[in-house]
Design a protein around this motif. Structure first.
Motif, short mmCIF file in Angstrom:
data_model
loop_
_atom_site.label_atom_id
_atom_site.label_comp_id
_atom_site.label_asym_id
_atom_site.label_seq_id
_atom_site.Cartn_x
_atom_site.Cartn_y
_atom_site.Cartn_z
N GLU A 1 0.84 -1.21 0.00
CA GLU A 1 0.00 0.00 0.00
C GLU A 1 0.87 1.25 0.00
N SER A 2 1.91 1.26 0.79
CA SER A 2 2.80 2.41 0.82
C SER A 2 3.47 2.62 -0.54
N LEU A 3 3.88 1.55 -1.15
CA LEU A 3 4.54 1.61 -2.45
C LEU A 3 3.62 2.14 -3.54
N ILE A 4 2.40 1.63 -3.61
CA ILE A 4 1.52 2.01 -4.73
C ILE A 4 0.72 3.27 -4.46
N SER A 5 0.59 3.67 -3.21
CA SER A 5 -0.17 4.90 -2.92
C SER A 5 0.62 6.15 -3.29
N SER A 6 1.92 6.03 -3.42
CA SER A 6 2.74 7.20 -3.73
C SER A 6 3.10 7.27 -5.22
N GLU A 7 2.63 6.31 -6.02
CA GLU A 7 2.90 6.30 -7.47
C GLU A 7 1.58 6.45 -8.21
N THR A 8 1.55 7.33 -9.19
CA THR A 8 0.30 7.59 -9.91
C THR A 8 0.11 6.73 -11.15
N ASP A 9 1.15 6.05 -11.61
CA ASP A 9 1.04 5.22 -12.81
C ASP A 9 0.55 3.82 -12.44
N SER A 10 -0.64 3.49 -12.90
CA SER A 10 -1.24 2.18 -12.56
C SER A 10 -0.41 1.02 -13.08
N TYR A 11 0.12 1.13 -14.28
CA TYR A 11 0.90 0.03 -14.85
C TYR A 11 2.15 -0.25 -14.01
N ALA A 12 2.83 0.81 -13.59
CA ALA A 12 4.00 0.66 -12.73
C ALA A 12 3.61 0.00 -11.42
N ASN A 13 2.48 0.42 -10.85
CA ASN A 13 2.02 -0.16 -9.60
C ASN A 13 1.71 -1.65 -9.75
N LEU A 14 1.01 -2.01 -10.81
CA LEU A 14 0.67 -3.42 -11.04
C LEU A 14 1.94 -4.26 -11.23
N ALA A 15 2.91 -3.72 -11.93
CA ALA A 15 4.17 -4.42 -12.14
C ALA A 15 4.87 -4.66 -10.80
#
Length: 160
Positions: free
Chosen positions: A25-39
């Motif tokens: 959650e901490s990792l993906i909440s600070s990134e706005t690119d969905s593809y990067a988050n899913l990766a």
């Protein structure tokens, strides 16, 4: 910027999930690119559990289309109600499959896959994505995996 995830050595499956979920959650909440988050989510799951295959399929019109994943070559497109992923999409519920050969209409992207869990993610009440996790062992997933992967998909749907 390099990211890192702490995965406790010798931890139980439950302890690993409890450790990685807040980190994800901490990792993906600070990134706005969905593809990067899913990766990154697939990378964390692969690292934490050494799953045979882990990845996402995104709903695009009338089919699921392969998204970020870790593991061997995968099926690219899956229809509504087809295979385990298409069934999770159509029914809107987690599919826990102890033996993929016993699942009617299973799509064998890899003959090495023996068991599978697929968890849908929702936005505005509709499935927009599914998380697919395969094992090369029979009966490798249980209700504990379902519980924590459903929690993960809530985070994914919130932040991606």
């Amino acid at each position: 910027m390099a990211e890192s995830i702490f995965i406790p050595e010798g931890a139980t499956k439950k302890e690993k999930y409890e450790s990685i979920l807040p980190q994800i959650e901490s990792l993906i909440s600070s990134e706005t690119d969905s593809y990067a988050n899913l990766a990154n989510v697939t990378a964390v799951l692969k690292e934490a559990f050494d799953f045979f295959w882990v990845g996402f399929y995104l709903v695009k019109k009338d089919q699921l289309v392969l998204g970020p994943f870790q593991g061997p070559l995968a099926c690219t497109r899956i229809g509504l109600g087809k295979g385990v992923c298409g069934t999770a999409w159509k029914e809107g519920k987690t599919q826990l499959v102890p033996d993929v050969d016993a699942f009617p209409g299973h799509i064998a992207c890899s003959s090495a896959s023996k068991s599978e869990i697929v968890v849908p993610g929702f936005k505005n009440g509709l499935v927009w994505i599914v998380l697919d996790v395969d094992s090369d062992q029979l009966d490798d997933f249980d209700l504990e995996d379902a519980y924590f992967l459903e929690k993960l998909m809530e985070l994914v749907s919130k932040h991606c």
